[in-house]
Motif scaffolding. Structure first.
Motif, PDB file in Angstrom:
ATOM      1  N   GLY A 121      -3.819   5.946  -5.059  1.00 17.24           N
ATOM      2  CA  GLY A 121      -4.592   4.798  -4.593  1.00 17.24           C
ATOM      3  C   GLY A 121      -5.112   3.982  -5.757  1.00 17.24           C
ATOM      4  N   ILE A 122      -5.655   2.842  -5.418  1.00 21.23           N
ATOM      5  CA  ILE A 122      -6.167   1.929  -6.446  1.00 21.23           C
ATOM      6  C   ILE A 122      -7.679   2.096  -6.559  1.00 21.23           C
ATOM      7  CG2 ILE A 122      -6.383  -0.466  -7.171  1.00 21.23           C
ATOM      8  CD1 ILE A 122      -3.746  -1.036  -5.834  1.00 21.23           C
ATOM      9  N   GLN A 123      -8.053   2.986  -7.432  1.00 19.18           N
ATOM     10  CA  GLN A 123      -9.435   3.229  -7.813  1.00 19.18           C
ATOM     11  C   GLN A 123      -9.453   3.265  -9.339  1.00 19.18           C
ATOM     12  OE1 GLN A 123     -11.942   3.279  -5.651  1.00 19.18           O
ATOM     13  NE2 GLN A 123     -10.448   2.987  -4.010  1.00 19.18           N
ATOM     14  N   PRO A 124     -10.558   2.911  -9.984  1.00 21.84           N
ATOM     15  CA  PRO A 124     -10.558   2.844 -11.450  1.00 21.84           C
ATOM     16  C   PRO A 124     -10.008   4.099 -12.135  1.00 21.84           C
ATOM     17  CG  PRO A 124     -12.561   1.865 -10.624  1.00 21.84           C
ATOM     18  CD  PRO A 124     -11.848   2.466  -9.425  1.00 21.84           C
ATOM     19  N   LEU A 125     -10.432   5.267 -11.720  1.00 20.70           N
ATOM     20  CA  LEU A 125      -9.988   6.496 -12.374  1.00 20.70           C
ATOM     21  C   LEU A 125      -8.492   6.728 -12.184  1.00 20.70           C
ATOM     22  CD1 LEU A 125     -10.869   8.875 -14.089  1.00 20.70           C
ATOM     23  CD2 LEU A 125     -11.410  10.110 -11.990  1.00 20.70           C
ATOM     24  N   SER A 126      -7.985   6.490 -10.967  1.00 21.54           N
ATOM     25  CA  SER A 126      -6.561   6.716 -10.711  1.00 21.54           C
ATOM     26  C   SER A 126      -5.695   5.684 -11.442  1.00 21.54           C
ATOM     27  CB  SER A 126      -6.260   6.719  -9.213  1.00 21.54           C
ATOM     28  OG  SER A 126      -6.598   5.494  -8.612  1.00 21.54           O
ATOM     29  N   VAL A 127      -6.169   4.439 -11.545  1.00 23.86           N
ATOM     30  CA  VAL A 127      -5.413   3.420 -12.279  1.00 23.86           C
ATOM     31  C   VAL A 127      -5.380   3.770 -13.763  1.00 23.86           C
ATOM     32  CG1 VAL A 127      -5.340   0.990 -12.960  1.00 23.86           C
ATOM     33  CG2 VAL A 127      -5.853   1.600 -10.586  1.00 23.86           C
ATOM     34  N   HIS A 128      -6.505   4.195 -14.332  1.00 22.51           N
ATOM     35  CA  HIS A 128      -6.532   4.631 -15.741  1.00 22.51           C
ATOM     36  C   HIS A 128      -5.573   5.792 -15.958  1.00 22.51           C
ATOM     37  CE1 HIS A 128      -9.478   2.366 -18.059  1.00 22.51           C
ATOM     38  NE2 HIS A 128     -10.200   2.265 -16.951  1.00 22.51           N
ATOM     39  N   HIS A 129      -5.585   6.768 -15.052  1.00 23.42           N
ATOM     40  CA  HIS A 129      -4.698   7.927 -15.171  1.00 23.42           C
ATOM     41  C   HIS A 129      -3.230   7.491 -15.113  1.00 23.42           C
ATOM     42  CE1 HIS A 129      -2.999  11.907 -14.677  1.00 23.42           C
ATOM     43  NE2 HIS A 129      -2.389  11.475 -13.586  1.00 23.42           N
ATOM     44  N   ALA A 130      -2.869   6.696 -14.106  1.00 22.03           N
ATOM     45  CA  ALA A 130      -1.481   6.256 -13.943  1.00 22.03           C
ATOM     46  C   ALA A 130      -1.022   5.433 -15.150  1.00 22.03           C
ATOM     47  CB  ALA A 130      -1.337   5.440 -12.652  1.00 22.03           C
ATOM     48  N   PHE A 131      -1.891   4.564 -15.651  1.00 24.34           N
ATOM     49  CA  PHE A 131      -1.548   3.754 -16.811  1.00 24.34           C
ATOM     50  C   PHE A 131      -1.357   4.639 -18.046  1.00 24.34           C
ATOM     51  CE2 PHE A 131      -2.332   1.217 -20.565  1.00 24.34           C
ATOM     52  CZ  PHE A 131      -1.537   0.118 -20.336  1.00 24.34           C
ATOM     53  N   LEU A 181       6.538  -1.421 -14.429  1.00 27.32           N
ATOM     54  CA  LEU A 181       6.605  -1.721 -13.001  1.00 27.32           C
ATOM     55  C   LEU A 181       7.858  -1.198 -12.308  1.00 27.32           C
ATOM     56  CD1 LEU A 181       5.180  -5.334 -13.147  1.00 27.32           C
ATOM     57  CD2 LEU A 181       4.012  -3.237 -12.423  1.00 27.32           C
ATOM     58  N   THR A 182       8.755  -0.589 -13.060  1.00 24.71           N
ATOM     59  CA  THR A 182       9.947   0.004 -12.464  1.00 24.71           C
ATOM     60  C   THR A 182       9.693   1.490 -12.242  1.00 24.71           C
ATOM     61  OG1 THR A 182      11.363  -1.575 -13.627  1.00 24.71           O
ATOM     62  CG2 THR A 182      12.425   0.426 -12.755  1.00 24.71           C
ATOM     63  N   PRO A 183       9.732   1.951 -10.985  1.00 23.76           N
ATOM     64  CA  PRO A 183       9.581   3.390 -10.764  1.00 23.76           C
ATOM     65  C   PRO A 183      10.726   4.147 -11.452  1.00 23.76           C
ATOM     66  CG  PRO A 183       9.262   2.189  -8.718  1.00 23.76           C
ATOM     67  CD  PRO A 183       9.793   1.208  -9.727  1.00 23.76           C
ATOM     68  N   ARG A 184      10.397   5.190 -12.169  1.00 19.48           N
ATOM     69  CA  ARG A 184      11.387   5.961 -12.919  1.00 19.48           C
ATOM     70  C   ARG A 184      12.527   6.416 -12.007  1.00 19.48           C
ATOM     71  NH1 ARG A 184       9.436  11.153 -15.971  1.00 19.48           N
ATOM     72  NH2 ARG A 184       7.760  10.484 -14.656  1.00 19.48           N
ATOM     73  N   GLU A 192       0.815  -1.217   0.000  1.00 20.73           N
ATOM     74  CA  GLU A 192       0.000   0.000   0.000  1.00 20.73           C
ATOM     75  C   GLU A 192       0.849   1.268   0.000  1.00 20.73           C
ATOM     76  OE1 GLU A 192      -3.346   0.196   2.629  1.00 20.73           O
ATOM     77  OE2 GLU A 192      -3.628  -1.971   2.506  1.00 20.73           O
ATOM     78  N   ASP A 193       2.056   1.210   0.601  1.00 21.31           N
ATOM     79  CA  ASP A 193       2.925   2.384   0.628  1.00 21.31           C
ATOM     80  C   ASP A 193       3.754   2.537  -0.641  1.00 21.31           C
ATOM     81  OD1 ASP A 193       4.805   0.390   0.895  1.00 21.31           O
ATOM     82  OD2 ASP A 193       5.654   1.133   2.773  1.00 21.31           O
ATOM     83  N   GLY A 194       3.531   1.646  -1.621  1.00 24.15           N
ATOM     84  CA  GLY A 194       4.247   1.725  -2.892  1.00 24.15           C
ATOM     85  C   GLY A 194       5.528   0.916  -2.924  1.00 24.15           C
ATOM     86  N   THR A 195       5.882   0.262  -1.818  1.00 26.33           N
ATOM     87  CA  THR A 195       7.092  -0.547  -1.769  1.00 26.33           C
ATOM     88  C   THR A 195       6.927  -1.779  -2.654  1.00 26.33           C
ATOM     89  OG1 THR A 195       7.427   0.141   0.513  1.00 26.33           O
ATOM     90  CG2 THR A 195       8.674  -1.779  -0.236  1.00 26.33           C
ATOM     91  N   PRO A 227       4.682   5.084  -8.669  1.00 22.91           N
ATOM     92  CA  PRO A 227       4.533   6.248  -7.781  1.00 22.91           C
ATOM     93  C   PRO A 227       3.128   6.864  -7.827  1.00 22.91           C
ATOM     94  CG  PRO A 227       6.623   6.365  -8.926  1.00 22.91           C
ATOM     95  CD  PRO A 227       5.860   5.225  -9.535  1.00 22.91           C
ATOM     96  N   LEU A 228       2.521   6.898  -9.010  1.00 18.18           N
ATOM     97  CA  LEU A 228       1.167   7.458  -9.113  1.00 18.18           C
ATOM     98  C   LEU A 228       0.137   6.568  -8.416  1.00 18.18           C
ATOM     99  CD1 LEU A 228       1.130   8.868 -12.752  1.00 18.18           C
ATOM    100  CD2 LEU A 228       0.923  10.167 -10.625  1.00 18.18           C
ATOM    101  N   ILE A 229       0.268   5.248  -8.570  1.00 22.86           N
ATOM    102  CA  ILE A 229      -0.645   4.328  -7.878  1.00 22.86           C
ATOM    103  C   ILE A 229      -0.491   4.500  -6.366  1.00 22.86           C
ATOM    104  CG2 ILE A 229      -1.064   1.874  -7.358  1.00 22.86           C
ATOM    105  CD1 ILE A 229      -2.261   2.722 -10.018  1.00 22.86           C
TER     106      ILE A 229
END
Length: 136
Positions: free
Chosen positions: A64-74, A40-43, A11-14, A58-60
């Motif tokens: 957080g993991i919500q449909p809109l945020s996952v679409h944005h990060a992808f 899957l490699t953080p820049r 959850e913390d991005g680790t 980093p964006l996820i």
């Protein structure tokens, strides 16, 4: 040590990577593998190649993991990868990345599955399921 791993994203991005053995691959399989490694490699996190990676993880972690945020990060990450692929003209077209589409997001208790279709310059495609553990 393998270049490919199964990733557990906390959850913390680790990230925790479990290396998996691989064989020599080519064509669309190589394009998919390289895409997933980039995604899957953080820049900036790979000391051997500071240009490797995207903003996806980093964006996820931030949004957080919500449909809109996952679409944005992808979408951001896919554009970053597409920009890097412009210099691939010396590779055969079967090994050149063209694009990737996020087809579906399935958020479950404890994990999220993304169905992604990756295309090479010959318009060959391969669908993969990416499971992100945690953070639903």
């Amino acid at each position: 040590m393998s270049d490919l791993a199964i990733w557990d994203i906390a959850e913390d991005g680790t990230l925790t990577g479990i290396p998996v053995p691989y064989t020599l691959i080519s064509g669309i399989d190589e394009v998919v593998q390289n895409f997933l490694i980039e995604l899957l490699t953080p820049r900036g996190s790979a000391s051997s190649d500071t240009g490797l990676g995207t903003s996806f993880i980093p964006l996820i972690a931030e949004l957080g993991i919500q449909p809109l945020s996952v679409h944005h990060a992808f979408g951001v990450a896919e554009l970053e990868i597409r920009g890097k692929s412009l210099g691939q003209s010396t590779y055969p077209q079967s090994q050149q990345y063209m694009r990737a589409d996020l087809v579906s997001i399935d958020i479950q208790s404890g994990y999220t599955e993304l169905e992604i279709v990756v295309y090479n310059r010959l318009e060959e495609s391969k669908s993969v399921i990416l499971r992100i553990v945690g953070g639903s």
